[in-house]
Design a protein around this motif. Structure first.
Motif, PDB file in Angstrom:
ATOM      1  N   ILE A   1       0.980 -10.376   7.623  1.00 18.19           N
ATOM      2  CA  ILE A   1       2.049  -9.376   7.532  1.00 18.19           C
ATOM      3  C   ILE A   1       3.277 -10.028   6.895  1.00 18.19           C
ATOM      4  CG2 ILE A   1       3.566  -7.848   8.851  1.00 18.19           C
ATOM      5  CD1 ILE A   1       1.477  -7.692  10.990  1.00 18.19           C
ATOM      6  N   ILE A   2       3.972  -9.264   6.074  1.00 18.45           N
ATOM      7  CA  ILE A   2       5.203  -9.753   5.465  1.00 18.45           C
ATOM      8  C   ILE A   2       6.215  -8.618   5.434  1.00 18.45           C
ATOM      9  CG2 ILE A   2       4.456  -9.160   3.122  1.00 18.45           C
ATOM     10  CD1 ILE A   2       5.992 -11.642   2.139  1.00 18.45           C
ATOM     11  N   LYS A   3       7.461  -8.959   5.625  1.00 17.01           N
ATOM     12  CA  LYS A   3       8.530  -7.968   5.508  1.00 17.01           C
ATOM     13  C   LYS A   3       8.983  -7.964   4.055  1.00 17.01           C
ATOM     14  CE  LYS A   3      12.998  -6.581   7.448  1.00 17.01           C
ATOM     15  NZ  LYS A   3      12.587  -5.207   7.719  1.00 17.01           N
ATOM     16  N   VAL A   4       8.692  -6.884   3.359  1.00 12.79           N
ATOM     17  CA  VAL A   4       9.063  -6.805   1.947  1.00 12.79           C
ATOM     18  C   VAL A   4      10.535  -6.414   1.829  1.00 12.79           C
ATOM     19  CG1 VAL A   4       6.766  -6.306   1.049  1.00 12.79           C
ATOM     20  CG2 VAL A   4       8.181  -4.430   1.838  1.00 12.79           C
TER      21      VAL A   4
ATOM     22  N   LYS B   1      10.021  -2.898  -2.246  1.00 13.45           N
ATOM     23  CA  LYS B   1       9.599  -1.533  -1.904  1.00 13.45           C
ATOM     24  C   LYS B   1       9.901  -0.578  -3.051  1.00 13.45           C
ATOM     25  CE  LYS B   1       9.677  -1.077   3.125  1.00 13.45           C
ATOM     26  NZ  LYS B   1      10.277  -0.349   4.265  1.00 13.45           N
ATOM     27  N   ARG B   2      11.087  -0.722  -3.609  1.00 13.55           N
ATOM     28  CA  ARG B   2      11.502   0.159  -4.708  1.00 13.55           C
ATOM     29  C   ARG B   2      10.548   0.018  -5.893  1.00 13.55           C
ATOM     30  NH1 ARG B   2      13.877   0.204  -9.432  1.00 13.55           N
ATOM     31  NH2 ARG B   2      13.954  -2.075  -9.497  1.00 13.55           N
TER      32      ARG B   2
ATOM     33  N   VAL C   1       3.428   2.242   3.134  1.00 12.30           N
ATOM     34  CA  VAL C   1       2.991   2.385   4.525  1.00 12.30           C
ATOM     35  C   VAL C   1       2.603   1.051   5.154  1.00 12.30           C
ATOM     36  CG1 VAL C   1       2.244   4.763   4.196  1.00 12.30           C
ATOM     37  CG2 VAL C   1       0.605   2.909   3.830  1.00 12.30           C
ATOM     38  N   ALA C   2       2.358   0.039   4.332  1.00 11.81           N
ATOM     39  CA  ALA C   2       2.010  -1.288   4.851  1.00 11.81           C
ATOM     40  C   ALA C   2       2.134  -2.306   3.730  1.00 11.81           C
ATOM     41  CB  ALA C   2       0.591  -1.308   5.415  1.00 11.81           C
ATOM     42  N   ALA C   3       2.330  -3.560   4.111  1.00  9.77           N
ATOM     43  CA  ALA C   3       2.421  -4.635   3.113  1.00  9.77           C
ATOM     44  C   ALA C   3       1.890  -5.924   3.715  1.00  9.77           C
ATOM     45  CB  ALA C   3       3.864  -4.813   2.656  1.00  9.77           C
TER      46      ALA C   3
ATOM     47  N   PHE D   1       0.863  -1.178   0.000  1.00 11.90           N
ATOM     48  CA  PHE D   1       0.000   0.000   0.000  1.00 11.90           C
ATOM     49  C   PHE D   1       0.899   1.227   0.000  1.00 11.90           C
ATOM     50  CE2 PHE D   1      -3.537   2.661   0.664  1.00 11.90           C
ATOM     51  CZ  PHE D   1      -4.694   1.905   0.581  1.00 11.90           C
ATOM     52  N   VAL D   2       0.856   1.969  -1.090  1.00 13.38           N
ATOM     53  CA  VAL D   2       1.722   3.143  -1.254  1.00 13.38           C
ATOM     54  C   VAL D   2       0.892   4.411  -1.097  1.00 13.38           C
ATOM     55  CG1 VAL D   2       3.310   4.361  -2.801  1.00 13.38           C
ATOM     56  CG2 VAL D   2       3.210   1.855  -2.833  1.00 13.38           C
TER      57      VAL D   2
END
Length: 457
Positions: A385-388, A393-394, A361-363, A354-355
């Motif tokens: 929840i996941i750590k991208v 992110k880029r 701001v969240a993924a 979510f950009v």
């Protein structure tokens, strides 16, 4: 000495001058060790090399329009056990408490107390050596009248940005729309739901107008949040353009929404901006079907209707014969389609980033339920929840920027070739991502509008 102590009842009014809270009703609870203050939109930040936290508070129960924006130096972050036995990690701040004409420093934890009867809980650590409690009494130190409260909070009401924001959408009962309305009201803005189908417009070189059913002229909005469902993209974008002609700030522009809804054009834009996608083919004639299938690596492959949305009009063709049949069937109906490689190694999972305003701001990771068909797209299932990765992110930020969207749901799939972009959504839903991450995404959207007006000033 007893005479030096403040005598309080089980409920009292107190204040926190340094936080800008002129008065707040507190539950006095000597059985609770820690004091707690109602807080929403809690966000840590660094100020002059030290850890601080900012948060919002609705100091009056059942009143979301009175909002105070606070910030304080962060003292600690600790696990607190509530009266119901639930454990949660809370931010802890220090503040000067004023009660009964006396002042002293206390530690307070920040938590959402919307479900509780009091915005403030005064625990025994804050009262030790300074307070005596008579639990049979209430408001021994007095209590403000309704008029007193209005006067006390008059300055904070005036300090609010007080923008008039319209939510241009179709269904006021949709979770995402209700949350955006709520988030705007909590930050002190005048929120109005505008049903797209009840708006109509006057095109005029000198005096363009937008009317609402019944003849009301919509001419005094500061900002519009367009959330246009795919089936009414044409009319919704026409309305957004009309608001733009009236010099109203639109969180997503009409041109950005229009190009995001054109699947072929949006993929071409993304590729031109260096964003990788699954190999995709497009042709006009059924005579090119065989070469189109080879172009994307052969079956299994995905066939997507250009006019399809959110998983509709998407077919997984597992064999060459099936692919030929599906493609030719669509072509016989003069339907425009994309043919795309199937990413088998994704194993039914994708990532939604979510950009907002150039920041992820969240993924979440979305995974299909057992036996559910997935064709490089999300059709339901579970979210977590996941750590991208920095690369993901880029890609998400780059994709939103390429589409010129301030708010976007960017869908990414992990492949053996690295992360690939599937789709960019200009009206992403909030329910799944807020539920999985517990983040206030609606609030972030309102903050993006506030930031625009702060920048203009």
């Amino acid at each position: 000495m007893l005479q030096e102590k403040v005598i309080v009842g089980s409920e009292e009014w107190c204040s926190f001058p340094a936080l800008g809270i002129p008065t707040i009703k507190a539950r006095v609870d000597s059985g609770a060790k820690t004091s707690a203050l109602h807080a929403i939109n809690i966000a840590p930040f660094v100020k002059d090399g030290e850890n601080w936290v900012k948060f919002d508070i609705n100091p009056i129960q059942n009143n979301v329009k009175t909002v105070i924006h606070c910030e304080s130096k962060l003292v600690d972050k600790r696990v607190v056990k509530s009266s119901s036995g639930f454990r949660e990690q809370r931010y802890v701040i220090g503040a000067e408490l004023e009660i009964g004409g006396q002042h002293w420093s206390v530690e307070i934890t920040l938590t959402n107390r919307d479900s509780m009867g009091f915005r403030m809980l005064l625990g025994r650590e804050a009262m030790n050596g300074r307070v005596l409690v008579d639990p049979s009494q209430k408001y021994l130190l007095g209590q403000p009248t309704t008029d007193n409260l209005k006067e006390l909070y008059k300055s904070s009401e005036q300090a609010k940005s007080g923008l008039r924001i319209g939510l241009l959408a179709s269904n006021p009962e949709l979770y995402s729309n209700k949350r955006i309305m709520e988030a705007g009201e909590m930050r002190g803005h005048d929120m109005q739901f505008l049903n797209i189908k009840e708006c109509y417009m006057k095109l005029d070189a000198t005096k363009p107008e937008i009317h609402y059913r019944g003849g009301k002229i919509l001419d005094n909005f500061d900002a519009i949040i367009p959330r246009i469902r795919p089936s009414i993209t044409f009319y919704g974008c026409a309305l957004t353009r009309q608001f733009e002609a009236l010099k109203v700030f639109c969180l997503n522009s009409s041109s950005a929404i229009t190009q995001s809804r054109d699947k072929l054009y949006s993929l071409q834009l993304l590729l031109n901006n260096g964003v990788d996608i699954p190999t995709t083919g497009f042709a006009n004639s059924p005579l090119d079907t065989n070469d189109l299938i080879k172009m994307v690596g052969g079956p299994p492959l995905i066939v997507k209707l250009l006019e399809g949305t959110q998983g509709k009009g998407v077919v997984l063709a597992e064999t060459k014969k099936a692919a030929e049949s599906v493609i030719n069937a669509f072509k016989s109906l003069n339907a425009n389609i994309l043919v795309q490689e199937f990413i088998k190694e994704a194993n039914g999972k994708d990532i939604r980033c979510f950009v907002i305003d150039g920041k992820v701001v969240a993924a979440i990771q979305r995974e299909a339920l057992p036996g559910e068909f997935r064709a490089n797209i999300h059709l339901g299932g579970t979210a977590s929840i996941i750590k991208v990765t920095p690369e993901e992110k880029r890609i998400a930020i780059k994709a939103a920027k390429a589409m010129d969207l301030k708010v976007a749901g960017v869908d990414i799939i992990r492949s053996s070739k690295g992360p690939l972009l599937l789709e960019v959504n200009s009206s992403p839903g909030l329910e799944g991502i807020e539920g999985a991450t517990n983040k206030d995404i609606a609030g972030e959207m309102i903050l993006a509008i506030e930031k625009n007006f702060k920048y203009r000033q």
